[in-house]
Design an enzyme around this catalytic site. Structure first.
Site, PDB file in Angstrom:
ATOM      1  N   HIS A   1       0.919  -1.873   0.286  1.00 21.65           N
ATOM      2  CA  HIS A   1       0.203   0.027  -0.269  1.00 21.65           C
ATOM      3  C   HIS A   1       0.945   1.048  -0.190  1.00 21.65           C
ATOM      4  O   HIS A   1       0.474   2.271   0.262  1.00 21.65           O
ATOM      5  CB  HIS A   1      -0.706   0.086   1.295  1.00 21.65           C
ATOM      6  CG  HIS A   1      -0.499   0.127   2.750  1.00 21.65           C
ATOM      7  ND1 HIS A   1      -0.326  -0.526   3.468  1.00 21.65           N
ATOM      8  CD2 HIS A   1      -0.243   1.312   3.308  1.00 21.65           C
ATOM      9  CE1 HIS A   1       0.773   0.187   4.679  1.00 21.65           C
ATOM     10  NE2 HIS A   1       0.461   1.321   4.699  1.00 21.65           N
TER      11      HIS A   1
ATOM     12  N   ASP B   1       0.672  -7.546   1.654  1.00 20.93           N
ATOM     13  CA  ASP B   1       0.789  -6.282   1.853  1.00 20.93           C
ATOM     14  C   ASP B   1       2.276  -6.029   1.466  1.00 20.93           C
ATOM     15  O   ASP B   1       2.852  -5.371   3.053  1.00 20.93           O
ATOM     16  CB  ASP B   1      -0.183  -6.245   2.639  1.00 20.93           C
ATOM     17  CG  ASP B   1      -0.163  -3.646   3.219  1.00 20.93           C
ATOM     18  OD1 ASP B   1       0.365  -4.023   1.416  1.00 20.93           O
ATOM     19  OD2 ASP B   1       0.017  -3.124   3.980  1.00 20.93           O
TER      20      ASP B   1
ATOM     21  N   SER C   1       4.862   2.881   7.528  1.00 20.01           N
ATOM     22  CA  SER C   1       4.332   1.451   6.823  1.00 20.01           C
ATOM     23  C   SER C   1       5.618   0.924   5.804  1.00 20.01           C
ATOM     24  O   SER C   1       6.232   2.009   5.937  1.00 20.01           O
ATOM     25  CB  SER C   1       3.761   2.139   5.776  1.00 20.01           C
ATOM     26  OG  SER C   1       2.008   2.049   6.670  1.00 20.01           O
TER      27      SER C   1
END
Length: 517
Positions: free
Chosen positions: A130, A160, A260
């Protein structure tokens, strides 16, 4: 000498009598002791399981920080991603985190900033899907403040994870650890670039393992939270099947937007996870962060480098995680394990003799309590690999060897699902496409798509192992409804990659591969 022997025998008998008397008194009088005193007796001779001792994170932080990079992405003004972004990565918080609504589990915002971890001196970097998905441009800022462009090698929405590459040499790297050895309660560090700050290190403990929060599954299937919870409770797979793998390491080390793709490391400075998600009502850290275990990531990343996509193996069964409620509904006596609710024809499970009603108790000798325990283990394997499952059937345990099969092993009867029309062969892909019927689109919960009606040996679809009969919904981010749409979308590739998105019997998929492979 005889006298010495008698003395020794007497001592032995006396000691045994004393111990026996003590044990008798201990049994009778245990309730008279305080809990603290009972604990002292019970654990007097037990060694400590582990101890952090004098906690010092200096060496671990110093060894890891140079190999954690800042990733910045940009998006075209015509793309939905670009329209959703502005100069601030925080504008999306209200939409993504509920804006003051009820507490929700959500992935960290797909902002224009994230983190990554260097794996090799020649520039392979792991991050989250993402962080880089649909980006027109990916820029990596190294620890020496040098900026370099990156290209996507592979990405996988099911986990992911993404692998990107920069053209550089002699880069610092982080040593990979063993996430199987991670223990609840041990100290960990989260390293990344939160809130657009420079390299930041935070400390916490591992608060849980094999944690599923449902975010990838809900996103894949387009489910509401209520639909997903119903699926989790009943095990009845929605028509929009889910192939996501969630088995997160949960930590209370502070993780915020921008972390992230960053590193979760142990106190030895070893990489044990890739930070991916937070549970938050406000959009910032509230003490719940989630990282993808590195042992799962290793296999995915190796596939990216070898093939450009993930070669995933499947058992070919659907199951319901057992607990007291589900056991009562299914009328079984066991409350631990995975109840097999369906065995898919032509799958590895069917070939191995797995039956509906079996309870999966162990995988490779390791006990299974919930779906993440099995999914992560299988997620590390490839089609053709063998895995040993221990089943409970008719009150007896039974070991079976299952040979995992790929996406195309369990197919639908596509002759009834596609409208009859003449497929148009596209030499660039080596495949033919037919418009999808309204019935097929309704089955998968999509509004558009074409069916792969034929594949040419040796061409791209064949080498990518995209199976015949799946539904292609988008090419390079453009929705398609006909072979002409597919051909028109091919020149719109980004970063030298062709992206094919679709859905099949095993769920949604995205292939992002180098053009011309």
């Amino acid at each position: 000498m005889k006298r010495i022997g008698l003395i020794a025998l007497a001592a032995f008998i006396g000691g045994a009598a004393a111990i026996g008397g003590y044990k008798l008194l201990e049994t009778k009088n245990s309730e008279m002791l305080s809990f603290a005193d009972q604990q002292k007796v019970l654990f007097a001779n037990n060694p400590k399981i582990s101890s952090a001792g004098a906690v010092d994170f200096v060496e671990a932080a110093a060894s890891v920080s140079p190999a954690v990079v800042h990733i910045k992405t940009s998006y075209g003004s015509n793309s939905s991603e670009g329209q959703a972004r502005s100069s601030s990565p925080f504008d999306m918080f209200d939409d993504l985190f509920g804006g003051g609504g009820g507490r929700r589990m959500q992935r960290m915002p797909r902002a224009a900033s994230g983190s990554g971890v260097i794996l090799t001196p020649d520039g392979y970097i792991v991050t989250n899907n993402h962080v880089v998905d649909n980006a027109d441009k990916i820029e990596v800022i190294l620890s020496n403040k040098r900026k370099v462009s990156a290209k996507v090698i592979g990405k996988d929405p099911n986990t992911d994870l993404a692998l990107i590459k920069v053209e550089a040499n002699d880069l610092p790297v982080v040593k990979m650890g063993n996430s199987d050895n991670v223990q609840i309660g041990e100290w960990v560090l989260a390293v990344g670039f939160p809130l657009d700050l420079q390299t930041t290190v935070t400390a916490g403990i591992v608060s849980a393992k094999a944690r599923s929060i449902g975010i990838l599954g809900r996103q894949q299937q387009g489910l509401t939270e209520e639909e997903y919870e119903e699926y989790r409770r009943t095990g009845k797979a929605p028509e929009r099947a889910n192939t996501s793998i969630e088995s997160y390491i949960q930590t209370d080390a502070a993780i915020n937007p921008g972390n992230s793709g960053g590193a979760l490391v142990n106190t030895n400075g070893e990489l044990i996870g890739i930070n991916a998600a937070i549970a938050s009502q406000t959009g910032t850290n509230e003490g719940y962060g989630f990282a993808i275990p590195i042992n799962l990531a290793k296999k995915i990343l190796d596939d990216f480098r070898k093939y450009g996509s993930v070669k995933r193996g499947y058992i070919g069964v659907s199951f319901v995680p057992l607990d007291a409620d589900n056991a009562d509904k299914l009328k079984v006596n066991d409350i631990n394990g995975l109840y097999v609710s369906e065995v898919l024809p032509n799958g590895g499970g069917a070939a191995a003799g797995i039956k509906k009603g079996d309870i999966i108790k162990k995988v490779e000798g390791v006990e299974v309590f919930d779906s993440p325990d099995l999914q992560e283990r299988i997620g590390r394997l490839s089609p053709g690999d063998k895995v040993q499952l221990t089943l409970l059937r008719d009150g007896a345990l039974k070991d079976v060897k299952v040979t995992l099969k790929g996406d195309n092993s369990v197919g639908l009867n596509t002759s009834k699902l596609a409208e009859k029309s003449t497929g148009t062969s596209l030499s660039k892909l080596g495949a033919s496409f037919e418009p999808a019927s309204a019935q097929l689109k309704a089955r998968y919960g999509v509004k558009n798509g074409v069916v792969v009606s034929d594949i040419e040996a040796g061409k791209l679809f064949d080498s990518w192992e995209i199976p015949k009969g799946v539904l292609i919904t988008a090419v390079n981010g453009t929705p398609v409804n006909s072979a002409k749409d597919v051909e028109s979308a091919l020149p719109r590739s980004r970063n030298g990659m062709t992206t094919i998105s679709g859905v099949g019997p095993q769920g949604r998929f995205t292939y992002s591969l180098t053009n011309g492979r």
